[in-house]
Write a protein that holds these residues in place. Structure first.
Motif, PDB file in Angstrom:
ATOM      1  N   GLY A  88     -21.763  31.649  62.016  1.00  0.00           N
ATOM      2  CA  GLY A  88     -20.537  32.330  61.930  1.00  0.00           C
ATOM      3  C   GLY A  88     -20.677  33.856  62.051  1.00  0.00           C
ATOM      4  O   GLY A  88     -20.031  34.344  62.972  1.00  0.00           O
ATOM      5  N   GLU A  92     -19.533  36.078  65.751  1.00  0.00           N
ATOM      6  CA  GLU A  92     -18.760  37.584  65.251  1.00  0.00           C
ATOM      7  C   GLU A  92     -19.273  38.832  65.882  1.00  0.00           C
ATOM      8  O   GLU A  92     -18.843  39.918  65.620  1.00  0.00           O
ATOM      9  CB  GLU A  92     -18.466  37.628  63.855  1.00  0.00           C
ATOM     10  CG  GLU A  92     -17.635  36.710  63.169  1.00  0.00           C
ATOM     11  CD  GLU A  92     -15.992  36.974  63.623  1.00  0.00           C
ATOM     12  OE1 GLU A  92     -15.393  37.853  63.259  1.00  0.00           O
ATOM     13  OE2 GLU A  92     -15.532  35.956  64.619  1.00  0.00           O
ATOM     14  N   ALA A 250     -16.742  31.215  61.757  1.00  0.00           N
ATOM     15  CA  ALA A 250     -16.249  32.506  61.780  1.00  0.00           C
ATOM     16  C   ALA A 250     -15.339  33.012  60.929  1.00  0.00           C
ATOM     17  O   ALA A 250     -14.924  34.192  60.635  1.00  0.00           O
ATOM     18  CB  ALA A 250     -16.113  32.823  63.014  1.00  0.00           C
ATOM     19  N   ASP A 251     -14.311  32.042  60.407  1.00  0.00           N
ATOM     20  CA  ASP A 251     -12.937  32.408  59.859  1.00  0.00           C
ATOM     21  C   ASP A 251     -13.207  32.178  58.440  1.00  0.00           C
ATOM     22  O   ASP A 251     -11.935  32.048  57.704  1.00  0.00           O
ATOM     23  CB  ASP A 251     -11.758  31.521  60.517  1.00  0.00           C
ATOM     24  CG  ASP A 251     -11.964  30.088  60.370  1.00  0.00           C
ATOM     25  OD1 ASP A 251     -13.256  29.544  60.146  1.00  0.00           O
ATOM     26  OD2 ASP A 251     -11.059  29.298  60.702  1.00  0.00           O
ATOM     27  N   SER A 252     -14.270  31.912  57.756  1.00  0.00           N
ATOM     28  CA  SER A 252     -14.312  31.468  56.341  1.00  0.00           C
ATOM     29  C   SER A 252     -14.285  32.617  55.291  1.00  0.00           C
ATOM     30  O   SER A 252     -14.802  33.887  56.020  1.00  0.00           O
ATOM     31  CB  SER A 252     -15.719  30.718  56.256  1.00  0.00           C
ATOM     32  OG  SER A 252     -16.842  31.583  56.223  1.00  0.00           O
ATOM     33  N   ARG A 256     -16.467  36.372  55.622  1.00  0.00           N
ATOM     34  CA  ARG A 256     -15.867  37.599  55.292  1.00  0.00           C
ATOM     35  C   ARG A 256     -16.360  38.562  54.215  1.00  0.00           C
ATOM     36  O   ARG A 256     -16.188  39.576  54.380  1.00  0.00           O
ATOM     37  CB  ARG A 256     -14.049  37.385  55.253  1.00  0.00           C
ATOM     38  CG  ARG A 256     -13.433  36.726  56.202  1.00  0.00           C
ATOM     39  CD  ARG A 256     -12.844  37.646  57.415  1.00  0.00           C
ATOM     40  NE  ARG A 256     -14.151  38.202  58.118  1.00  0.00           N
ATOM     41  CZ  ARG A 256     -14.519  37.596  59.397  1.00  0.00           C
ATOM     42  NH1 ARG A 256     -14.254  36.383  59.543  1.00  0.00           N
ATOM     43  NH2 ARG A 256     -15.407  38.219  60.028  1.00  0.00           N
TER      44      ARG A 256
END
Length: 260
Positions: A88, A92, A250-252, A256
């Protein structure tokens, strides 16, 4: 009086996770497949076979460094069991370092803490920019310990965020388990090495834990968040083995929390 068997069960994760026996093999397979696609640069932070740091670099410009420290009660696993968790942050644009360390009973937990500080510095020397620290279980303990101003951490001024995931924040209860025959925690080490007894770090801390974990892990996470006045997430539907899976996406929400 609570028996040692009851204390052991309180800290036993696999016994309370359906299908637990399959997780280790799946982790190893996913980690190997990830390394085939992204061969790591191998750094060294000291002598011995376990003192490697696997460093994954993104394509193009690098935003900074994420260090992920694995768990296993300071007794098992190595960084190459968890390579896939770099996915992830790497996607990014962050470099990701996974340090190895010597295991108990060959060394004490305090020595492992010092080794992780050395590993973080070695990785930070190789990658410019801010540093994010994340770790799971015993690794959550170890990254939390990096907040200790007394540790010789040369890159301290670059550490911008610490995310202990399902951390062991107070070592004292482990003295009552059979694991302590190998961990060898005594009262002095429990006090010195427990993040709940350390001053709050001067960086943002986000404590993360799964809602379906053993009650002792939820309690430990809450205790650390309270002691440090840190943000706390109790993630619904997650247990001790799958709570780290968010690092792959990457969108978890977990990623974040690490990247900020």
């Amino acid at each position: 009086m609570t028996s040692q068997a009851e204390h052991d069960d309180a800290w036993a994760n696999a016994a309370h996770i359906p299908g637990a026996e399959g997780y280790v093999a799946r982790w190893a397979e996913a980690a190997e497949a990830f390394r085939e696609l992204h061969p790591p640069e191998v750094l060294r932070h000291g002598p011995g076979a376990r003192r490697d740091v696997d460093l994954f670099r993104p394509k193009g410009a690098t935003k900074g460094l994420v260090v992920f420290v694995h768990g296993g009660y300071w007794l098992r696993f190595g960084p190459r069991d968890w390579s896939h968790l770099a996915a992830g942050a790497l996607a990014e644009g962050w470099a990701v370092a996974l340090p190895g360390y010597d295991l108990c009973p060959a060394v004490r937990i305090a020595e492992i803490t010092r080794q992780i500080a050395a590993a973080v510095d070695v990785a930070a020397e190789a990658v410019a920019g801010p540093v994010r620290l994340a770790g799971h279980s015993a690794g959550g303990h170890l990254v939390a310990r990096m907040g200790d101003e007394g540790l010789p951490l040369a890159c301290r001024g670059r550490v911008a965020r610490i995310v202990p995931i399902s951390p062991v924040a107070d070592l004292a209860p482990l003295m009552l388990t059979s694991m302590n025959e190998r961990l060898r925690i005594d009262a002095a080490e429990a006090r010195a090495e427990s993040p709940v007894h350390q001053p709050r770090p001067d960086v943002p801390v986000h404590v993360w834990v799964g809602a379906d974990e053993r009650p002792v892990f939820v309690a430990q996470a809450k205790a650390l968040a309270e002691a440090w006045e840190a943000e706390l997430t109790v993630e619904a539907g997650r247990h001790h083995f799958d709570v780290v899976e968010g690092l792959e996406g990457a969108d978890s929400a977990l990623l974040r929390a690490v990247l900020g």
